[in-house]
Write a protein that holds these residues in place. Structure first.
Motif, mmCIF file in Angstrom:
data_model
loop_
_atom_site.group_PDB
_atom_site.id
_atom_site.type_symbol
_atom_site.label_atom_id
_atom_site.label_comp_id
_atom_site.label_asym_id
_atom_site.label_seq_id
_atom_site.Cartn_x
_atom_site.Cartn_y
_atom_site.Cartn_z
ATOM 1 N N ALA A 257 -7.331 -0.477 17.325
ATOM 2 C CA ALA A 257 -6.957 -1.007 16.013
ATOM 3 C C ALA A 257 -6.827 0.131 15.017
ATOM 4 C CB ALA A 257 -7.992 -2.012 15.520
ATOM 5 N N CYS A 258 -5.985 -0.105 14.016
ATOM 6 C CA CYS A 258 -5.878 0.805 12.874
ATOM 7 C C CYS A 258 -6.123 0.009 11.606
ATOM 8 C CB CYS A 258 -4.500 1.463 12.819
ATOM 9 S SG CYS A 258 -4.268 2.533 11.357
ATOM 10 N N PHE A 259 -7.060 0.472 10.795
ATOM 11 C CA PHE A 259 -7.345 -0.136 9.499
ATOM 12 C C PHE A 259 -6.732 0.772 8.434
ATOM 13 C CE2 PHE A 259 -11.519 -1.773 11.563
ATOM 14 C CZ PHE A 259 -10.792 -2.687 12.315
ATOM 15 N N PHE A 260 -5.537 0.410 7.987
ATOM 16 C CA PHE A 260 -4.768 1.268 7.078
ATOM 17 C C PHE A 260 -5.177 0.952 5.644
ATOM 18 C CE2 PHE A 260 -1.207 2.974 4.722
ATOM 19 C CZ PHE A 260 -0.849 4.105 5.443
ATOM 20 N N CYS A 261 -6.083 1.766 5.109
ATOM 21 C CA CYS A 261 -6.652 1.547 3.783
ATOM 22 C C CYS A 261 -6.146 2.552 2.760
ATOM 23 C CB CYS A 261 -8.180 1.614 3.842
ATOM 24 S SG CYS A 261 -8.924 0.476 5.025
ATOM 25 N N ALA A 262 -5.271 3.452 3.179
ATOM 26 C CA ALA A 262 -4.705 4.430 2.241
ATOM 27 C C ALA A 262 -3.742 3.719 1.302
ATOM 28 C CB ALA A 262 -3.984 5.529 3.011
ATOM 29 N N GLY A 263 -3.716 4.148 0.056
ATOM 30 C CA GLY A 263 -2.789 3.546 -0.891
ATOM 31 C C GLY A 263 -2.867 4.216 -2.242
ATOM 32 N N VAL A 264 -1.892 3.907 -3.098
ATOM 33 C CA VAL A 264 -1.842 4.481 -4.449
ATOM 34 C C VAL A 264 -1.649 3.370 -5.462
ATOM 35 C CG1 VAL A 264 -0.930 6.704 -3.680
ATOM 36 C CG2 VAL A 264 0.657 4.859 -4.285
ATOM 37 N N SER A 265 -2.010 3.650 -6.699
ATOM 38 C CA SER A 265 -1.770 2.723 -7.795
ATOM 39 C C SER A 265 -0.376 2.950 -8.356
ATOM 40 C CB SER A 265 -2.818 2.931 -8.896
ATOM 41 O OG SER A 265 -2.464 2.200 -10.056
ATOM 42 N N SER A 266 0.249 1.866 -8.811
ATOM 43 C CA SER A 266 1.587 1.982 -9.402
ATOM 44 C C SER A 266 1.527 2.415 -10.868
ATOM 45 C CB SER A 266 2.319 0.638 -9.305
ATOM 46 O OG SER A 266 1.635 -0.361 -10.043
ATOM 47 N N VAL A 267 0.331 2.487 -11.431
ATOM 48 C CA VAL A 267 0.175 2.851 -12.835
ATOM 49 C C VAL A 267 0.598 4.309 -13.048
ATOM 50 C CG1 VAL A 267 -1.459 3.080 -14.746
ATOM 51 C CG2 VAL A 267 -1.692 1.182 -13.127
ATOM 52 N N VAL A 268 1.393 4.553 -14.073
ATOM 53 C CA VAL A 268 1.875 5.891 -14.434
ATOM 54 C C VAL A 268 2.543 6.569 -13.230
ATOM 55 C CG1 VAL A 268 1.331 7.986 -15.724
ATOM 56 C CG2 VAL A 268 -0.138 6.004 -15.970
ATOM 57 N N MET A 269 3.418 5.831 -12.571
ATOM 58 C CA MET A 269 4.149 6.385 -11.431
ATOM 59 C C MET A 269 5.553 5.796 -11.455
ATOM 60 S SD MET A 269 3.145 6.266 -7.368
ATOM 61 C CE MET A 269 1.684 7.257 -7.621
ATOM 62 N N SER A 270 6.555 6.612 -11.179
ATOM 63 C CA SER A 270 7.921 6.107 -11.164
ATOM 64 C C SER A 270 8.104 5.120 -10.015
ATOM 65 C CB SER A 270 8.914 7.256 -11.016
ATOM 66 O OG SER A 270 8.824 7.814 -9.712
ATOM 67 N N LYS A 271 9.096 4.244 -10.148
ATOM 68 C CA LYS A 271 9.388 3.287 -9.083
ATOM 69 C C LYS A 271 9.732 4.005 -7.783
ATOM 70 C CE LYS A 271 10.999 -0.557 -11.952
ATOM 71 N NZ LYS A 271 12.128 -1.471 -12.240
ATOM 72 N N GLU A 272 10.469 5.103 -7.904
ATOM 73 C CA GLU A 272 10.891 5.840 -6.713
ATOM 74 C C GLU A 272 9.700 6.450 -5.994
ATOM 75 O OE1 GLU A 272 14.073 5.218 -9.498
ATOM 76 O OE2 GLU A 272 12.128 6.225 -9.775
ATOM 77 N N GLU A 273 8.771 7.037 -6.761
ATOM 78 C CA GLU A 273 7.595 7.659 -6.154
ATOM 79 C C GLU A 273 6.669 6.605 -5.549
ATOM 80 O OE1 GLU A 273 5.168 11.236 -5.432
ATOM 81 O OE2 GLU A 273 7.284 10.653 -5.534
ATOM 82 N N TYR A 274 6.503 5.490 -6.239
ATOM 83 C CA TYR A 274 5.661 4.421 -5.705
ATOM 84 C C TYR A 274 6.248 3.883 -4.397
ATOM 85 C CZ TYR A 274 2.842 0.236 -5.336
ATOM 86 O OH TYR A 274 1.975 -0.734 -4.857
ATOM 87 N N PHE A 275 7.566 3.715 -4.345
ATOM 88 C CA PHE A 275 8.211 3.243 -3.118
ATOM 89 C C PHE A 275 7.991 4.245 -1.989
ATOM 90 C CE2 PHE A 275 11.671 2.635 -0.142
ATOM 91 C CZ PHE A 275 11.757 1.257 -0.028
ATOM 92 N N ARG A 276 8.128 5.514 -2.298
ATOM 93 C CA ARG A 276 7.972 6.547 -1.268
ATOM 94 C C ARG A 276 6.555 6.571 -0.700
ATOM 95 N NH1 ARG A 276 6.249 11.727 -0.693
ATOM 96 N NH2 ARG A 276 5.552 11.879 -2.874
ATOM 97 N N LEU A 277 5.564 6.456 -1.578
ATOM 98 C CA LEU A 277 4.178 6.580 -1.140
ATOM 99 C C LEU A 277 3.604 5.281 -0.586
ATOM 100 C CD1 LEU A 277 2.755 8.825 -4.000
ATOM 101 C CD2 LEU A 277 3.302 9.502 -1.654
ATOM 102 N N THR A 278 4.217 4.155 -0.948
ATOM 103 C CA THR A 278 3.705 2.866 -0.483
ATOM 104 C C THR A 278 4.499 2.338 0.702
ATOM 105 O OG1 THR A 278 2.868 2.302 -2.677
ATOM 106 C CG2 THR A 278 3.235 0.474 -1.157
ATOM 107 N N TYR A 279 5.814 2.290 0.577
ATOM 108 C CA TYR A 279 6.629 1.749 1.667
ATOM 109 C C TYR A 279 7.004 2.803 2.704
ATOM 110 C CZ TYR A 279 10.478 -0.183 4.311
ATOM 111 O OH TYR A 279 11.275 -0.589 5.351
ATOM 112 N N THR A 280 7.678 3.859 2.269
ATOM 113 C CA THR A 280 8.227 4.827 3.223
ATOM 114 C C THR A 280 7.127 5.480 4.051
ATOM 115 O OG1 THR A 280 10.040 5.274 1.682
ATOM 116 C CG2 THR A 280 9.695 6.859 3.470
#
Length: 222
Positions: free
Chosen positions: A69-92
């Motif tokens: 199993a993998c428990f993927f708990c890494a993540g970032v807040s969208s606060v003070v972040m561009s939409k492009e950067e949030y997409f890159r760090l969250t989705y991509t």
């Protein structure tokens, strides 16, 4: 049955709490912490692997084999972040990581920490909710044995956790007073960790897990 798990994000509060629960659970026999910076732990059950690029796991492929199993708990807040950067760090980043991992361990269970209010339609006005929704949807299309998307609300930190910061210190203090008034919104990180372990062992009839599902899985060994 005992399981071997990979945990990402243990240098953050959620991953830290999940790690501490895994260390206490007799069904977890081995833990690999996969981080971009050291957590720092000396424990016979735990191996820590530092890897800077979660978009490409090819150089550590051999070290990721054999986990259940993998428990993927890494993540970032969208606060003070561009939409492009949030997409890159969250989705991509998440999808690139998961695609590499499923090629290594196709029989693995993948647990992804999303959030309450995530937009599965991907059509709403709230950007973070749409991005999380797309991430959930595309993870469920990957050929893992199973993917479970966790949508917790407010989470009470685990006692003794190393990575409780900012407002969560206030939540930690107030949690014992708040939870009795709203058990459908508040969870503990211990419950999130137990739910991940139990769903990896026994499965569940849903793949998007809201707060009530997480609570049920945490408190019912199937």
């Amino acid at each position: 049955m005992k399981i071997k798990v990979i945990i990402t994000g243990s240098t953050g509060m959620v991953g830290d709490g999940v790690l501490l629960e895994c260390l206490q659970n007799p069904n977890v026999e081995q833990i690999l912490l996969l981080n971009r910076k050291p957590y720092g732990i000396d424990h016979p059950q735990v191996k820590e692997l530092i890897h800077s690029d979660f978009n490409n796991l090819s150089s550590i492929k051999e070290e990721l084999m054999g986990y259940d199993a993998c428990f993927f708990c890494a993540g970032v807040s969208s606060v003070v972040m561009s939409k492009e950067e949030y997409f890159r760090l969250t989705y991509t980043l998440t999808l690139n990581f998961a695609k590499d991992l499923v090629a290594i361990n196709p029989e693995m269970v993948f647990c992804y920490v999303s959030g309450r209010g995530t937009d599965s339609s991907e059509q709403g006005r709230v950007n973070w909710a749409k991005v999380k929704g797309k991430t959930e949807n595309d993870l469920m299309r990957l050929p893992f044995r199973a993917v479970y998307n966790f949508r917790p609300g407010i989470m009470g930190p685990t006692k003794g956790a190393k990575n409780v910061k900012g407002a969560f210190k206030v939540i930690e203090f107030l949690y014992p007073f708040l939870r009795p008034f709203n058990k459908t919104y508040f969870l503990t990180l211990a419950e999130v960790g137990r739910a991940m372990i139990n769903v990896s062992l026994h499965g569940y009839n849903k793949h998007v897990l809201e707060i009530q599902d997480i609570s049920f899985l945490a408190n019912n060994n199937q």
